[in-house]
Each structure stands twice: as C-alpha cells, then as structure tokens.
Design a protein around this motif. Structure first.
Motif, mmCIF file in Angstrom:
data_model
loop_
_atom_site.group_PDB
_atom_site.id
_atom_site.type_symbol
_atom_site.label_atom_id
_atom_site.label_comp_id
_atom_site.label_asym_id
_atom_site.label_seq_id
_atom_site.Cartn_x
_atom_site.Cartn_y
_atom_site.Cartn_z
ATOM 1 N N UNK A 77 0.850 -1.191 0.000
ATOM 2 C CA UNK A 77 0.000 0.000 0.000
ATOM 3 C C UNK A 77 0.880 1.233 0.000
ATOM 4 N N UNK A 78 0.327 2.320 -0.496
ATOM 5 C CA UNK A 78 1.010 3.605 -0.460
ATOM 6 C C UNK A 78 -0.029 4.710 -0.575
ATOM 7 N N UNK A 79 0.381 5.912 -0.230
ATOM 8 C CA UNK A 79 -0.511 7.065 -0.274
ATOM 9 C C UNK A 79 -0.314 7.768 -1.617
ATOM 10 N N UNK A 80 -1.418 8.017 -2.292
ATOM 11 C CA UNK A 80 -1.392 8.713 -3.574
ATOM 12 C C UNK A 80 -2.507 9.755 -3.563
ATOM 13 N N UNK A 81 -2.137 11.008 -3.701
ATOM 14 C CA UNK A 81 -3.101 12.115 -3.682
ATOM 15 C C UNK A 81 -3.978 12.079 -2.432
ATOM 16 N N UNK A 82 -3.344 11.770 -1.300
ATOM 17 C CA UNK A 82 -4.048 11.809 -0.030
ATOM 18 C C UNK A 82 -4.896 10.591 0.291
ATOM 19 N N UNK A 83 -4.859 9.577 -0.534
ATOM 20 C CA UNK A 83 -5.638 8.377 -0.228
ATOM 21 C C UNK A 83 -4.743 7.145 -0.309
ATOM 22 N N UNK A 84 -5.118 6.123 0.434
ATOM 23 C CA UNK A 84 -4.363 4.874 0.435
ATOM 24 C C UNK A 84 -4.800 4.033 -0.755
ATOM 25 N N UNK A 85 -3.821 3.604 -1.523
ATOM 26 C CA UNK A 85 -4.082 2.697 -2.641
ATOM 27 C C UNK A 85 -3.233 1.449 -2.444
ATOM 28 N N UNK A 86 -3.583 0.416 -3.161
ATOM 29 C CA UNK A 86 -2.916 -0.874 -3.028
ATOM 30 C C UNK A 86 -2.364 -1.299 -4.381
ATOM 31 N N UNK A 87 -1.454 -2.240 -4.349
ATOM 32 C CA UNK A 87 -0.889 -2.791 -5.574
ATOM 33 C C UNK A 87 -0.485 -4.231 -5.308
#
Length: 188
Positions: free
Chosen positions: A147-157
């Motif tokens: 997971x990482x933060x992108x544009x203020x939201x948590x996203x997954x990969x």
C-alpha cells in the motif's frame, strides 16, 4: 570433422536441456541485455499477460531482478494500476491469481494468513506473502499486496514475483539461517 560437429551440437543441446525458464522467453541467468532484447522482441506478449476473467498483468524491464548481473526473477503488476488499485480490486487480483496458478498445478509453499487481505498483510510486516512452487521445482511464484498514499488516499498494488526455484530457495534458506542466528544471539 563429423565427430567435432556432433560434439558441438551435443553441447548446445545440453545447454538447452539445462536452461531454466522463468517465464516464456526469460531464462534464469540471462544478462541484462539478453533480457531486454527478449522483452523488446515480444513486448506485446509481456505487457498483456491475461490470466482470465479480465485479470491482466504486465512486465516492465525495470522490474527484472538480477543477481550478479544474471536474471533471477521478474515482477509482474496488474495492467492499468499505475495509480494503484482499490482494496477490493487488489484482493480480487490476489484470489484469482492464486486460483489460476493452482489450476496449473502449483503447490503452496508458504500460506501467509493475510496474503489476500491487503490492510492486514501490510500491517503484519510479513516478508513472504503467498508462495507457490511449480510441481517440477523450476519456478516459484510469490504474491503479496503493498500500500502507499497517492493524492491523499491509500491505494494498493499486487506484486506478483516469478522466481527461479533454486535461486529463491537459496535466498529463503539464507534468510532463515540469519533469523536463527539473530534468535540465538539474542540471549533468550
């Protein structure tokens, strides 16, 4: 002269017999230039890896893993996930991918409790994720979410690693020895 030619052909054929395919045209031990050439020659094949039901992976050349300048593994990521994935999409990718490999005869080697639950897996700081090995012990498949933060939201990969079996097992055994020494040296 005939004998020399036959010996030469035999040596070449033995080399092919003992080469270990990591994925399609990628062989364990390829140099960086050989791996890049293989990728460029078959780019469409490596950027559209369809495992069914709309689950598509891709490879980038920067995601090749080398050991001493020789190809040891390849990272595949879901196509179209440059800006991450939702929690549900990542979990679905993990679940479908496991089923896909099991249908090909891959067997479970490590089954982390949270392998398909991205929030819990990331919080657990687990190292291995889900690890499956091909029944002929030539390939290891390792998958896990990040997971990482992108544009203020948590996203997954989802990360899907395809490894040469012998190389990965050596790394796994070395890590276990290291952890054994750490525990022994702790004084407990």
């Amino acid at each position: 002269m005939k004998k020399l030619v036959l010996v030469f052909i035999g040596i070449i054929l033995c080399g092919f017999c003992y080469s270990q395919t990591i994925f399609k045209g990628f062989e364990y031990g390829m140099t960086k230039s050989e791996a890049k050439k293989e990728f460029k020659t078959n780019k469409l094949e490596y950027t559209n890896i369809d495992i069914g039901n709309g689950f598509i992976y891709r490879i980038y050349t920067q995601n090749f893993v080398y050991n001493n300048g020789k190809l040891a593994g390849i990272l595949l990521t879901p196509k179209g996930s440059a800006f991450g994935q939702s929690y549900d999409l990542a979990a679905n990718y993990l679940t479908h991918t496991r089923g896909f490999f099991e249908s090909l005869g891959y067997e479970t080697f490590i089954d982390n409790e949270w392998w398909n639950a991205p929030v819990n897996y990331v919080a657990s700081h687990s190292k291995w994720g889900l690890v499956l090995n091909k029944s002929d012990n030539s390939t290891i498949v390792q998958m896990y979410p990040i997971s990482y933060i992108l544009s203020g939201r948590t996203v997954y990969l989802v990360k899907l690693m395809v490894w040469n079996y012998d190389w990965w097992m050596n790394s796994y055994n070395n890590e276990n020895k290291k952890q054994t020494h750490i525990a022994k040296d702790s004084g407990f």
